[in-house]
Design an enzyme around this catalytic site. Structure first.
Site, PDB file in Angstrom:
ATOM      1  N   SER A  16      10.822 -14.015   3.434  1.00 60.11           N
ATOM      2  CA  SER A  16      12.041 -13.576   2.399  1.00 60.11           C
ATOM      3  C   SER A  16      13.211 -14.244   2.554  1.00 60.11           C
ATOM      4  CB  SER A  16      12.023 -11.945   2.742  1.00 60.11           C
ATOM      5  OG  SER A  16      13.129 -11.324   2.177  1.00 60.11           O
ATOM      6  N   ARG A  53      16.160  -9.654  -3.246  1.00 59.59           N
ATOM      7  CA  ARG A  53      17.418  -9.223  -2.712  1.00 59.59           C
ATOM      8  C   ARG A  53      18.277  -9.885  -3.859  1.00 59.59           C
ATOM      9  NH1 ARG A  53      18.172  -8.959   3.758  1.00 59.59           N
ATOM     10  NH2 ARG A  53      16.162  -8.037   3.950  1.00 59.59           N
ATOM     11  N   LYS A  89      11.300  -4.638  -4.664  1.00 56.59           N
ATOM     12  CA  LYS A  89      12.599  -4.800  -5.150  1.00 56.59           C
ATOM     13  C   LYS A  89      12.915  -6.032  -5.803  1.00 56.59           C
ATOM     14  CE  LYS A  89      13.882  -6.435  -0.456  1.00 56.59           C
ATOM     15  NZ  LYS A  89      13.509  -5.713   0.686  1.00 56.59           N
TER      16      LYS A  89
HETATM   17  C1  G1P Z   1      14.968  -5.532   6.570  1.00 54.92           C
HETATM   18  C2  G1P Z   1      15.687  -4.710   5.846  1.00 54.92           C
HETATM   19  C3  G1P Z   1      14.828  -3.615   4.978  1.00 54.92           C
HETATM   20  C4  G1P Z   1      13.869  -4.289   4.021  1.00 54.92           C
HETATM   21  C5  G1P Z   1      12.976  -5.571   4.960  1.00 54.92           C
HETATM   22  C6  G1P Z   1      12.347  -6.236   3.898  1.00 54.92           C
HETATM   23  O1  G1P Z   1      14.138  -4.892   7.518  1.00 54.92           O
HETATM   24  O2  G1P Z   1      16.547  -3.895   6.815  1.00 54.92           O
HETATM   25  O3  G1P Z   1      15.727  -2.696   4.307  1.00 54.92           O
HETATM   26  O4  G1P Z   1      12.975  -3.637   3.352  1.00 54.92           O
HETATM   27  O5  G1P Z   1      14.178  -6.260   5.612  1.00 54.92           O
HETATM   28  O6  G1P Z   1      13.364  -7.222   3.076  1.00 54.92           O
HETATM   29  P1  G1P Z   1      14.228  -4.753   9.039  1.00 54.92           P
HETATM   30  O7  G1P Z   1      14.521  -6.208   9.397  1.00 54.92           O
HETATM   31  O8  G1P Z   1      15.517  -4.134   9.059  1.00 54.92           O
HETATM   32  O9  G1P Z   1      13.017  -4.015   9.507  1.00 54.92           O
HETATM   33 ZN    ZN Z   2      13.110 -10.879   0.036  1.00 55.74          ZN
END
Ligand code: G1P
Ligand code: ZN
Length: 579
Positions: free
Chosen positions: A149, A318, A412
């Site tokens: 990501s 995102r 998303k």
């Molecule tokens: C983070 C974001 C969460 C999202 C995830 C994947 O996870 O807070 O909302 O779904 O990245 O993109 P976290 O690092 O908080 O577990």
């Molecule tokens: Zn991502």
């Protein structure tokens, strides 16, 4: 020349109907090697750290490069999902360092495990939402997405892998748990010996009995976007002199943006920046927020700023939305999208319901109430929305972490959110700031911010969480200035569709006036621990809506500091990132 240059240079390739028109498929058999091709079973030893987190398995590239590390995990996925012989798989990634090598390994393991066909994005590229789109459109037996990501890439950066199920969404916890269990006991994996599969030319190849179809990475996704939004209205908006700046942050959405914004919507070339994807994202941190997308933020806050700014992350799921001199929080963006959905072609029939992750602000709840539709509160992570969408309970969902999406896919979707905003802007003829401020006037403002403390020693971060949990009984009903604690809990969620229960999803301190303080540990990091502090206060008075969020939240921030003892326990005076 890297993968993306090759992908870009082929973007003029005829994309029409290469699925329906078999004769158009450039069939090149893997002749020499199919004769010599050998299936082997390789003995291996388990790695005990292959537990998928919020979104798949994420580790340092170097961890994935260890002999058998990726192989073990892929074999564990295949053992867990028990695909029928001859099943089709979707495969692609965000193009970060090690993407190509991983694709080759996965193809060989898939062939040895009896898959009949793999649809692979050209150059090994599929944005996360595009992968979800391909899985759904061609009804494949799920897919493997290679991405970490928004985490940095490159040889010293991060890599990631996850399995998405047949609905196109991330595997639910029972699947990821079963993958983890298998990974701890694995003693061998099956693999095919073969030469490198050419990933850059559209066409069909054969690896033993398995077909590999290299598909255009952007075509199916772009078609889906065109079916949901009024491209003519957006085209007119651009023609009228409306100026946009989109920042792909050197990540996967570059070619998608080129196809959609430039070719299909007629935006000017200078509407795009950082649209040549690079395996190390140009040494950047491809996370579209005020800290990491500062180059774009500077442009949108400059004197002659464009009307609209947007960015997306490493794998394209995102988004960040900016107006001229104006930042839209992701929670507000979800609420504005929900409130205006009926104006947009693909959503003109109205919404079935909406969902947000627990830490996301309750701005969308207010819209749902006005629209008289249900609003669901789920734990953090997109995987919890899938069941609700499959059961037709919700159309839109979102997270405060710059994630917004709908039931068009099961991930998303960054470009989708940006197109949604463009479509609203095209119809409303108001600025981004006007749209948001009028929204606040109507529904009230949920003032919101998230403070992240990154790279903390794990014991210290866990210590903070344990300390807060231990304080629950002593702070319940306590008065802190103008705030009175109503209740505290560790959020737990029961899925209304399959009854599964997820516990320990974040510590909530809820106040009588609806304000909230939430603490949780990140489940996506690869080094140390990240402590997230989420703050929300409701402000109904429009005379106070212009105030800066950090100022409006200052009292809640001090309460959070005093309850958590973050400063004392971590030695950090300020958060690493504020969004
Ligand atoms: C983070 C974001 C969460 C999202 C995830 C994947 O996870 O807070 O909302 O779904 O990245 O993109 P976290 O690092 O908080 O577990
Ligand atoms: Zn991502």
């Amino acid at each position: 020349m890297n993968a993306f240059f090759r992908l870009k240079s082929l973007s003029g390739f005829k994309k029409s109907a290469y699925y329906s028109n078999q004769s158009a498929i450039n069939k090149i058999a893997f002749r020499e090697k199919s004769l010599n091709m050998k299936f082997t079973t390789v003995p291996t030893k388990p790695f005990l750290d292959q537990k998928p987190g919020t979104s798949g398995l994420r580790k340092k590239v170097k961890t994935f490069q260890q002999p058998n590390y990726l192989e073990n995990f892929v074999q564990s996925i295949f053992d867990a999902i028990k695909a029928p012989q001859g099943a089709t798989l979707t495969l692609g990634g965000d193009g970060r360092f090690y993407n190509r090598e991983a694709i080759q390994i996965i193809l060989r393991i898939a062939a040895a495990n009896g898959f009949g066909k793999v649809l692979v994005g050209q150059g090994g590229i599929l944005s996360t939402p595009a992968a979800s789109c391909v899985i759904r459109k061609y009804k494949t037996f799920g897919g493997i997405i290679l991405s970490a990501s928004h985490n940095p890439g490159g040889p010293e950066g991060d890599f990631g892998i996850k399995y998405n199920i047949e609905n196109g969404g991330p595997a639910p916890e029972k699947v990821t748990e079963s993958i983890f269990t298998i990974s701890k006991q694995i003693s061998s994996y099956k693999i095919t010996e073969s030469e490198e599969v050419p990933l850059d030319n559209l066409g069909t190849y054969e690896l033993g009995k398995m077909q590999i179809q290299i598909i255009d990475s952007v075509y199916d996704y772009s078609e889906l976007m065109e079916s949901l939004f009024d491209f003519d209205a957006i085209k007119k908006l651009f023609k009228s002199g409306f100026r946009m700046k989109f920042d792909a942050m050197h990540a996967v959405t570059g070619p998608y943006a080129e196809e959609i914004f430039i070719k299909r919507l007629g935006a000017s070339k200078d509407s795009l920046m950082n649209c040549i994807p690079l395996p190390d994202f140009g040494n950047g941190h491809p996370d579209p927020n005020l800290t990491y997308a500062h180059e774009l933020v500077d442009i949108l806050y400059a004197e002659n700023a464009p009307d609209f700014g947007a960015a997306s992350d490493g794998d394209g799921d995102r988004n960040m939305i900016l107006g001229r001199h104006f930042f839209v929080t992701p929670s507000d963006s979800l609420a504005v999208i929900a409130a205006n959905a009926r104006l947009v072609k693909g959503y003109s029939k109205g919404l079935l319901g909406v969902a947000r992750s627990m830490p996301t602000s309750a701005a969308v709840d207010k819209v749902a109430e006005a629209l008289q539709i249900p609003c669901y509160e789920t734990p953090t992570g997109w995987k919890f929305f899938g069941n609700l969408m499959d059961a037709d309970k919700v159309t839109l969902c979102g997270e405060e972490s710059f994630g917004t999406g709908s039931n068009h896919v099961r991930e998303k979707d960054g470009l989708w959110a940006i197109l949604f905003w463009l479509n609203i802007l095209a119809i409303k003829s108001q600025s981004v700031e006007q749209i948001v401020k009028r929204h606040w006037t109507q529904y009230g403002r949920n003032v919101y911010s998230r403070h992240d403390y990154e790279d903390l020693p794990i014991e210290i971060a866990t210590g903070v969480i344990n300390h807060i949990r231990d304080s629950f009984s002593s702070i319940t009903a306590r008065v802190f200035g103008k705030y009175v604690v109503k209740s505290c809990d560790d959020f737990s969620y029961t899925d209304s569709i399959d009854g599964s229960v997820s516990t320990k999803q974040g510590l909530r301190i809820l106040f009588v006036d609806g304000s909230r303080i939430i603490f949780r540990l990140s489940g996506t990091g690869t080094e140390g621990a990240t402590l997230r502090l989420y703050l929300e206060a409701f402000e109904p008075d429009s005379a106070k809506h212009d105030i800066d969020a950090q100022i409006a939240l200052s009292e809640l921030i001090s309460i959070a500091m005093s309850i958590s003892e973050i400063k004392e326990r971590t030695g950090r005076d300020i958060p690493t990132v504020i969004t």
